[in-house]
Design a protein around this motif. Structure first.
Motif, PDB file in Angstrom:
ATOM      1  N   GLY A 251       0.208  21.494  21.047  1.00 35.69           N
ATOM      2  CA  GLY A 251       0.868  22.700  20.559  1.00 35.69           C
ATOM      3  C   GLY A 251       1.117  23.711  21.663  1.00 35.69           C
ATOM      4  N   PRO A 252       1.758  24.814  21.305  1.00 36.03           N
ATOM      5  CA  PRO A 252       2.067  25.851  22.287  1.00 36.03           C
ATOM      6  C   PRO A 252       0.827  26.613  22.745  1.00 36.03           C
ATOM      7  CG  PRO A 252       2.806  26.516  20.094  1.00 36.03           C
ATOM      8  CD  PRO A 252       2.270  25.135  19.969  1.00 36.03           C
ATOM      9  N   SER A 253       0.979  27.333  23.835  1.00 33.25           N
ATOM     10  CA  SER A 253      -0.081  28.210  24.352  1.00 33.25           C
ATOM     11  C   SER A 253      -0.429  29.235  23.288  1.00 33.25           C
ATOM     12  CB  SER A 253       0.461  28.904  25.611  1.00 33.25           C
ATOM     13  OG  SER A 253      -0.203  30.124  25.840  1.00 33.25           O
TER      14      SER A 253
ATOM     15  N   PRO B  82       3.851  27.756  27.612  1.00 28.89           N
ATOM     16  CA  PRO B  82       5.031  27.812  26.736  1.00 28.89           C
ATOM     17  C   PRO B  82       4.721  28.341  25.335  1.00 28.89           C
ATOM     18  CG  PRO B  82       4.967  25.730  27.913  1.00 28.89           C
ATOM     19  CD  PRO B  82       3.675  26.422  28.214  1.00 28.89           C
TER      20      PRO B  82
END
Ligand code: SF4
Lengths: 230, 468
Positions: free
Chosen positions: A200-202, A218
């Motif tokens: 998953g994203p940051s 990201p």
């Protein structure tokens, strides 16, 4: 090898036998690339916030990437030689669409290295291949190694990942089992200073426990899953 | 009676009196506990995984010499440099002289408990080297000039208004109540730090012995930044963090994030082996792994070695009623909470044995610990060790008297009635808040309920009439 710390440890360790007990079941088990695995991956991606597209062919995936970037009016992208090797049509398609493509290598001397990084940091999207995906957690497994840039999945605000159906494993333990048996694990370790499991994203919840995306890495992770074999 | 020092008592009172902290801690620990339960119930075979995780840690610590040596050899074989630090001082000196020799003015840091344990920031700053914490929570705390209150979310005691103020003052952010805007301001400020820093310092969650691989677990991505962008990466690792194989590591990863935040995996799990290789487009040119002992090896082969199994997930903090009430600051140590109370006096100079009393021994910590550390037993051991050396003569005499009275029922009953009468006289509104003589120390940190009208044995006798 000898050092006072190691000697102190040697003097005191018990060397007692510890029974390991039964091996636990895999977190999720189904054949790699099977429909069950894809379904699970899809659900996990939804949970961790990865947007995903299913594409019949490699060419369709590349068209999808270009269309996605165009829609966002993105002009500068960062990718790497590893991705270009696996998807030879990618960079030409990006350039045909008028995008500025950065890939290549950072110089090792400090000054030029710094300047190179500064240029990479202007990329609005990063594109990489994934070596595998793990369905149970929705993880995208990316590698350094020959031509594999760590920055492409890290610096830009968006990370687009290309994955083939056959690369989707039920879980990391299943990938490890296969990579150990085939010798691929040790080859990866010898070649690659970084193997990164991206799930998953940051994200952060450091202020009042409120979830916020993209604090350093990201903010968006977009996956293109390709049905055909490579 | 052995009780906390005045400073510790003051910190406890401060924690209990801080309503903001109490509410934030309550909210955070509750939500972590709920997420943890869900995450573990979604994991097939979770109890077998925990058993295996414990066995892996126990086996590794029992054979730590072998795995440490293998780990160090593999790091070097892949082009990294290993520095063995017997003490906090040696670790700090190595890093400071490395930074100095390269003329480095500023380092970017991701979260590392060991760096706090050894006081690294202080040492670097004393040497004129600026240190920037890049984990959002740590960054907030650093700007505010405070200390972390929770190992997973260090700024949990700060409200959004506080953070907004801090960022307005230090980052020039326009006033806002939007958390996303605050996060964006931090991203901009720290992005430049990552790019400018010529040295990155990180902690290490696990070191895989068979390949010399460092495993780092982060959500924000700052851990990836500091290990990737600066030309020099320094990794700080306690000697107990090694794990024999990749498969063992995968088992520990199955429980680490689930126990910590309730995620199946954190956003980023990095497996880093050596510095940038030939043919790689990026990555650090140099890798230094600093292996920190700082007292750990002293405890191998003793009952307390079990504390070295800890994988620092923080679950025992969230589960602890004392931690929920007083918060991380009150412990006054780098490692707070139940495991912190055991580990703190094991490290460095060995201060902080009094922390073993900051527990009600309810067992909630052991219940949630992914590697099933017998935390209450270890706390009791510390109390015994401390008591053995510290118990004053009158207290030992008192305990002998207690043992005698307990063996003589009629004496016991008489003392009981006498004590109850006394307590009712000196108590206020049903509570004894300040006891006389030796009880004063005990009641300094606890309120004692004044007994009801009659003793159980008298009540029982009056009902059944056959009291023997
Ligand atoms: S003692 Fe157990 S629960 Fe506490 S931090 Fe360590 S591993 Fe987690």
């Amino acid at each position: 090898m000898s050092h006072p710390v190691l000697e102190a440890v040697r003097r005191r360790v018990t060397h007692r036998q510890v029974p390991l007990g039964p091996a636990p079941a895999l977190p999720f088990d189904a054949p790699p690339g099977s429909e069950a695995v894809i379904q699970r991956l899809w659900a996990s991606w939804a949970e961790v916030g990865v947007h995903a597209f299913r594409c019949a062919t490699e060419a369709e995936a590349i068209r999808g990437v270009v269309a996605w970037l165009r829609e966002r009016q993105i002009r500068q992208v960062l990718t790497d030689a590893r991705t270009a090797r696996s998807y030879p049509g990618l960079i030409p398609a990006l350039e045909d669409a008028g995008l500025a493509v950065m890939s290549g290598t950072l110089p090792r001397e400090e000054g030029p290295r710094y300047l190179g990084l500064g240029r990479w940091a202007t990329a609005e999207a990063g594109i990489t291949e994934a070596v595998a995906a793990f369905a149970d957690t929705g993880t995208i497994w990316v590698m350094g190694g020959l031509g594999g840039a760590r920055c492409a999945s890290l610096l830009p605000p968006v990370h687009l990942a290309l994955i083939r159906r056959a690369q989707v494993y039920p879980c990391m333990a299943a990938w490890l089992r296969e990579a150990r048996a085939s010798g691929a694990l040790m080859e990866w370790v010898e070649e690659s200073s970084a193997m990164i499991a991206i799930t998953g994203p940051s994200r952060t919840s450091d202020i009042e426990k409120v979830l916020t995306l993209g604090v350093h890495g990201p903010k968006e992770v977009i996956a293109f899953l390709i049905e055909e074999a490579g | 009676m052995s009780t906390p020092s005045p400073a510790f008592r003051a910190r406890i009172r401060e924690g209990l009196g801080n309503a903001v902290l109490q509410e934030a801690l309550g909210r955070a620990t509750r939500s972590f506990l709920i997420s943890r339960l869900k995450a573990l119930s979604d994991l097939p075979d979770a109890e077998t995984v925990r058993d295996r995780a414990r066995a892996i840690r126990a086996h590794t610590i029992a054979h730590l010499d072998r795995y440490l040596e293998q780990f160090a050899q593999e790091v070097e074989r892949h082009g990294g440099k290993v520095f063995w630090a017997a003490t906090a001082r040696e670790a700090c000196d190595y890093i400071v002289s490395l930074a100095r020799s390269r003329g480095i003015p500023m380092v970017a840091k991701s979260k590392s408990m060991v760096s706090e344990e050894i006081g690294l920031n202080h040492t670097l700053e004393a040497a004129g080297i600026r240190v920037v914490e890049t984990d959002l929570g740590e960054f907030i705390i650093q700007l505010a000039g405070e200390r972390p209150s929770h190992i997973i979310t260090p700024a949990i005691h700060k409200r959004r208004e506080d953070v907004s103020q801090i960022f307005q003052k230090h980052l020039g952010m326009p006033p806002t109540h939007e958390i996303s805007e605050m996060t964006a301001a931090a991203r901009r400020a720290l992005r430049q730090v990552f790019l400018d820093a010529r040295m990155g310092i990180s902690g290490v969650n696990f070191g895989i012995a068979e390949t010399g691989t460092l495993v780092l677990v982060t959500n924000e991505g700052n851990g990836r930044m500091v290990t990737t962008l600066p030309p020099i990466h320094v990794a700080l690792m306690g000697i107990e963090r090694v794990v024999p194989t990749w498969e063992d590591t995968e088992i520990l990863l199955r429980v680490l994030a689930r126990s910590a935040t309730g995620q199946a995996l954190t956003a980023y799990t990095s497996f880093l082996t050596g510095p940038r290789r030939r043919g790689e487009p990026d990555g650090p040119e140099e890798l230094h792994v600093v292996l920190v002992d700082n007292g750990r090896s002293r405890w191998l082969g003793t009952p307390l070695e079990e504390a070295l199994y800890c994988i620092r997930c923080g679950a025992c903090l969230n589960a602890c009623p004392v931690y929920q009430a007083i918060g991380g600051h009150a412990y006054g140590s780098v490692y707070p909470g139940p495991i912190g109370s055991i580990v703190t006096p094991m490290l460095g100079e060995g201060n902080g044995a009094e922390l073993a009393y900051a527990s009600s021994l309810c067992g909630a910590c052991q219940e949630v610990c992914p590697v099933r550390i017998a935390i209450p037993d270890l706390l009791v051991r510390w109390r015994q060790m401390r008591a053995g050396s510290l118990l004053p003569a009158w207290e030992r005499l008192g305990l002998r008297g207690y043992a005698w009275a307990a063996r003589h029922p009629s004496v016991w009953a008489r003392i009981g009635r006498w004590a109850m009468a006394l307590l009712r006289r000196i108590g206020r509104e049903g509570w004894l808040r300040r006891g006389p003589g030796p009880l004063r120390a005990w009641t300094a940190v606890r309120d004692f309920p004044v007994p009801r009208r009659s003793a159980f044995r008298d009540w029982w006798a009056s009902r059944k009439g056959d009291h023997r």
